[in-house]
Motif scaffolding. Structure first.
Motif, PDB file in Angstrom:
ATOM      1  N   GLY A  28       0.317  -1.457  -0.089  1.00  0.00           N
ATOM      2  CA  GLY A  28       0.139  -0.036  -0.300  1.00  0.00           C
ATOM      3  C   GLY A  28       0.423   1.102  -0.164  1.00  0.00           C
ATOM      4  O   GLY A  28       0.584   2.558  -1.118  1.00  0.00           O
ATOM      5  N   GLN A  29       1.662   1.442   0.664  1.00  0.00           N
ATOM      6  CA  GLN A  29       2.933   2.267   0.966  1.00  0.00           C
ATOM      7  C   GLN A  29       3.284   2.339  -0.602  1.00  0.00           C
ATOM      8  O   GLN A  29       4.126   3.557  -1.539  1.00  0.00           O
ATOM      9  CB  GLN A  29       3.895   2.052   1.574  1.00  0.00           C
ATOM     10  CG  GLN A  29       3.464   1.959   3.096  1.00  0.00           C
ATOM     11  CD  GLN A  29       4.200   1.752   4.201  1.00  0.00           C
ATOM     12  OE1 GLN A  29       5.352   1.180   4.192  1.00  0.00           O
ATOM     13  NE2 GLN A  29       3.548   1.970   5.750  1.00  0.00           N
ATOM     14  N   LYS A  30       4.048   1.431  -0.535  1.00  0.00           N
ATOM     15  CA  LYS A  30       4.258   1.923  -3.037  1.00  0.00           C
ATOM     16  C   LYS A  30       3.695   2.211  -3.935  1.00  0.00           C
ATOM     17  O   LYS A  30       3.911   3.217  -4.554  1.00  0.00           O
ATOM     18  CB  LYS A  30       4.474   0.144  -2.691  1.00  0.00           C
ATOM     19  CG  LYS A  30       6.426  -0.305  -2.728  1.00  0.00           C
ATOM     20  CD  LYS A  30       6.588  -1.526  -2.594  1.00  0.00           C
ATOM     21  CE  LYS A  30       7.685  -2.896  -2.383  1.00  0.00           C
ATOM     22  NZ  LYS A  30       8.070  -3.462  -2.827  1.00  0.00           N
ATOM     23  N   GLN A  31       2.242   1.552  -3.618  1.00  0.00           N
ATOM     24  CA  GLN A  31       1.282   2.705  -4.433  1.00  0.00           C
ATOM     25  C   GLN A  31       0.779   3.738  -3.623  1.00  0.00           C
ATOM     26  O   GLN A  31       0.889   4.777  -5.358  1.00  0.00           O
ATOM     27  CB  GLN A  31      -0.296   1.646  -3.921  1.00  0.00           C
ATOM     28  CG  GLN A  31      -1.036   2.486  -5.416  1.00  0.00           C
ATOM     29  CD  GLN A  31      -1.450   1.952  -6.656  1.00  0.00           C
ATOM     30  OE1 GLN A  31      -0.197   2.626  -7.158  1.00  0.00           O
ATOM     31  NE2 GLN A  31      -1.367   0.761  -7.101  1.00  0.00           N
ATOM     32  N   MET A  32       1.187   4.387  -2.935  1.00  0.00           N
ATOM     33  CA  MET A  32       1.271   5.660  -2.541  1.00  0.00           C
ATOM     34  C   MET A  32       2.160   6.554  -2.855  1.00  0.00           C
ATOM     35  O   MET A  32       2.148   7.650  -3.589  1.00  0.00           O
ATOM     36  CB  MET A  32       0.865   6.143  -0.978  1.00  0.00           C
ATOM     37  CG  MET A  32       0.153   5.800  -0.301  1.00  0.00           C
ATOM     38  SD  MET A  32       0.127   5.390   1.467  1.00  0.00           S
ATOM     39  CE  MET A  32      -1.877   4.974   2.293  1.00  0.00           C
ATOM     40  N   PRO A  68      -5.283   0.836  -8.388  1.00  0.00           N
ATOM     41  CA  PRO A  68      -4.620   1.034  -7.376  1.00  0.00           C
ATOM     42  C   PRO A  68      -4.676   0.086  -6.325  1.00  0.00           C
ATOM     43  O   PRO A  68      -3.856   0.154  -5.293  1.00  0.00           O
ATOM     44  CB  PRO A  68      -5.365   2.574  -7.105  1.00  0.00           C
ATOM     45  CG  PRO A  68      -6.053   2.541  -7.986  1.00  0.00           C
ATOM     46  CD  PRO A  68      -6.647   1.755  -9.256  1.00  0.00           C
ATOM     47  N   THR A  69      -5.641  -0.256  -5.918  1.00  0.00           N
ATOM     48  CA  THR A  69      -5.801  -1.042  -4.845  1.00  0.00           C
ATOM     49  C   THR A  69      -5.798  -2.435  -5.228  1.00  0.00           C
ATOM     50  O   THR A  69      -5.463  -3.433  -4.063  1.00  0.00           O
ATOM     51  CB  THR A  69      -7.761  -1.284  -4.403  1.00  0.00           C
ATOM     52  OG1 THR A  69      -8.699  -2.013  -5.547  1.00  0.00           O
ATOM     53  CG2 THR A  69      -8.457   0.120  -4.542  1.00  0.00           C
ATOM     54  N   LYS A  70      -4.893  -2.591  -6.108  1.00  0.00           N
ATOM     55  CA  LYS A  70      -4.687  -4.457  -5.867  1.00  0.00           C
ATOM     56  C   LYS A  70      -3.743  -4.561  -5.145  1.00  0.00           C
ATOM     57  O   LYS A  70      -2.442  -4.257  -4.756  1.00  0.00           O
ATOM     58  CB  LYS A  70      -3.944  -4.976  -7.634  1.00  0.00           C
ATOM     59  CG  LYS A  70      -3.771  -6.506  -7.854  1.00  0.00           C
ATOM     60  CD  LYS A  70      -3.579  -5.814  -9.790  1.00  0.00           C
ATOM     61  CE  LYS A  70      -3.322  -7.360  -9.688  1.00  0.00           C
ATOM     62  NZ  LYS A  70      -2.787  -7.706 -11.300  1.00  0.00           N
ATOM     63  N   ALA A 128       3.943   5.718  -5.802  1.00  0.00           N
ATOM     64  CA  ALA A 128       3.581   5.941  -7.154  1.00  0.00           C
ATOM     65  C   ALA A 128       3.072   6.573  -7.561  1.00  0.00           C
ATOM     66  O   ALA A 128       3.176   7.582  -8.769  1.00  0.00           O
ATOM     67  CB  ALA A 128       3.121   4.387  -7.639  1.00  0.00           C
ATOM     68  N   ILE A 129       1.449   7.058  -7.090  1.00  0.00           N
ATOM     69  CA  ILE A 129       1.163   7.818  -7.148  1.00  0.00           C
ATOM     70  C   ILE A 129       1.629   9.712  -6.742  1.00  0.00           C
ATOM     71  O   ILE A 129       1.391  10.422  -7.154  1.00  0.00           O
ATOM     72  CB  ILE A 129      -0.610   7.825  -6.165  1.00  0.00           C
ATOM     73  CG1 ILE A 129      -1.128   6.154  -6.973  1.00  0.00           C
ATOM     74  CG2 ILE A 129      -1.340   9.230  -6.771  1.00  0.00           C
ATOM     75  CD1 ILE A 129      -2.275   6.353  -5.792  1.00  0.00           C
ATOM     76  N   ALA A 130       2.669   9.014  -5.389  1.00  0.00           N
ATOM     77  CA  ALA A 130       2.631  10.929  -5.425  1.00  0.00           C
ATOM     78  C   ALA A 130       3.439  11.532  -6.418  1.00  0.00           C
ATOM     79  O   ALA A 130       4.009  12.736  -6.858  1.00  0.00           O
ATOM     80  CB  ALA A 130       3.764  10.912  -4.317  1.00  0.00           C
ATOM     81  N   ARG A 131       4.362   9.923  -6.906  1.00  0.00           N
ATOM     82  CA  ARG A 131       5.466  11.027  -7.860  1.00  0.00           C
ATOM     83  C   ARG A 131       4.842  11.322  -8.748  1.00  0.00           C
ATOM     84  O   ARG A 131       5.111  12.432  -8.776  1.00  0.00           O
ATOM     85  CB  ARG A 131       5.794   9.704  -8.437  1.00  0.00           C
ATOM     86  CG  ARG A 131       7.247   8.955  -7.213  1.00  0.00           C
ATOM     87  CD  ARG A 131       8.139   8.348  -8.040  1.00  0.00           C
ATOM     88  NE  ARG A 131       7.684   7.413  -8.852  1.00  0.00           N
ATOM     89  CZ  ARG A 131       8.867   6.853  -9.333  1.00  0.00           C
ATOM     90  NH1 ARG A 131       9.672   6.724 -10.053  1.00  0.00           N
ATOM     91  NH2 ARG A 131       7.722   5.532 -10.901  1.00  0.00           N
ATOM     92  N   ALA A 132       4.071  10.393  -9.642  1.00  0.00           N
ATOM     93  CA  ALA A 132       2.642  10.907 -10.837  1.00  0.00           C
ATOM     94  C   ALA A 132       2.546  12.276 -10.636  1.00  0.00           C
ATOM     95  O   ALA A 132       1.146  13.265 -11.453  1.00  0.00           O
ATOM     96  CB  ALA A 132       1.739   9.700 -10.830  1.00  0.00           C
ATOM     97  N   ILE A 133       1.928  13.081  -9.458  1.00  0.00           N
ATOM     98  CA  ILE A 133       1.272  14.465  -8.936  1.00  0.00           C
ATOM     99  C   ILE A 133       2.338  14.941  -8.572  1.00  0.00           C
ATOM    100  O   ILE A 133       1.814  16.259  -8.183  1.00  0.00           O
ATOM    101  CB  ILE A 133      -0.302  13.777  -7.905  1.00  0.00           C
ATOM    102  CG1 ILE A 133       0.548  13.464  -6.817  1.00  0.00           C
ATOM    103  CG2 ILE A 133      -1.248  13.049  -8.665  1.00  0.00           C
ATOM    104  CD1 ILE A 133      -0.742  13.718  -6.042  1.00  0.00           C
TER     105      ILE A 133
END
Length: 239
Positions: free
Chosen positions: A139-143, A162-164, A145-150
């Protein structure tokens, strides 16, 4: 009526000999949250990868703010204002969280106010700032990944599943973060298998099955109609 920022018209995409997208047509409203749902293997991920240019459409048009982008390199599409979070997240596990963010920041420098805003959305990013990204939970890795995109403002944010594999408690935190992004009028096109998550966030929904759009419209219409849910999503609805 909000004008579309993204338009797909009769898009066909092949992967080797396989005809994956078979005439995909839909719009994404600016400042809206559009969700693509459908069964596994329906063509959802291929749709995002076609938009961002990782796979090239054989025919049809993809327009960003009225300008055709199909056939352009992924780097050109990114510079035009499209950010992408792939299903595999694409983070660098040997680098720290900070170093991952630096790679995504323009010229390797952060806008301090924007970084603090991201810390508010995803507190683990600040907490584990100097930790190797490979040590984060899923879950932290997904966060991250999204943080990098924004970390840099974009016109359109594409996010794939994102919830996989994410724990339910993290999913609730992610819903809160996406709701904040909505309040900031971030235009998002999200692929999601978890319908409850999708229904909590989406303004509009596109249902893809066997490479074709079989339903599109307001999320409220689909989320409030069990017959439509069963018709288009089957048992995938509550998974």
């Amino acid at each position: 009526m909000t004008q579309p920022i993204l338009q797909l018209e009769n898009v066909h995409t092949y992967i080797e000999q396989y005809h994956i997208l078979q005439g995909i047509t839909f719009d994404v409203a600016e400042n809206g949250f559009t969700v693509i749902v459908g069964r596994n293997g329906a063509g959802k991920t291929t749709t995002l990868r076609t938009i961002i240019g990782l796979w090239q459409a054989k025919s049809g048009t993809v327009k960003l703010r009225g300008q055709e982008i199909q056939g352009q390199a992924t780097s050109e599409i990114a510079r035009a204002g499209v950010a992408y979070v792939p299903e595999n997240m694409g983070i660098f596990g040997d680098l720290s969280v900070r170093e991952n963010m630096i790679l995504a920041a323009r010229r390797g420098k952060f806008d301090t106010d924007r970084l603090e805003w991201i810390f508010g959305l995803f507190p683990p990013i600040k907490k584990f700032w100097n930790l190797a990204a490979g040590n984060l939970s899923g879950g932290q890795k997904q966060m991250l990944a999204i943080a990098r995109a924004i970390i840099e403002p974009s016109d359109l944010l594409l996010i794939d599943e994102p919830t996989k594999g994410i724990a339910p408690a993290i999913i609730e935190d992610m819903i809160d973060a996406f709701l904040e992004l909505k309040r900031m009028q971030t235009t998002i096109l999200l692929v999601e298998q978890n319908f409850s998550f999708a229904a909590a966030l989406g303004d509009d929904v596109v249902v893809i099955d066997d490479g074709q759009v079989v339903h599109r419209g307001a999320m409220d219409t689909l989320s409030s109609n069990p017959d439509l849910q069963q018709q288009y999503l089957g048992l995938a609805l509550n998974e």
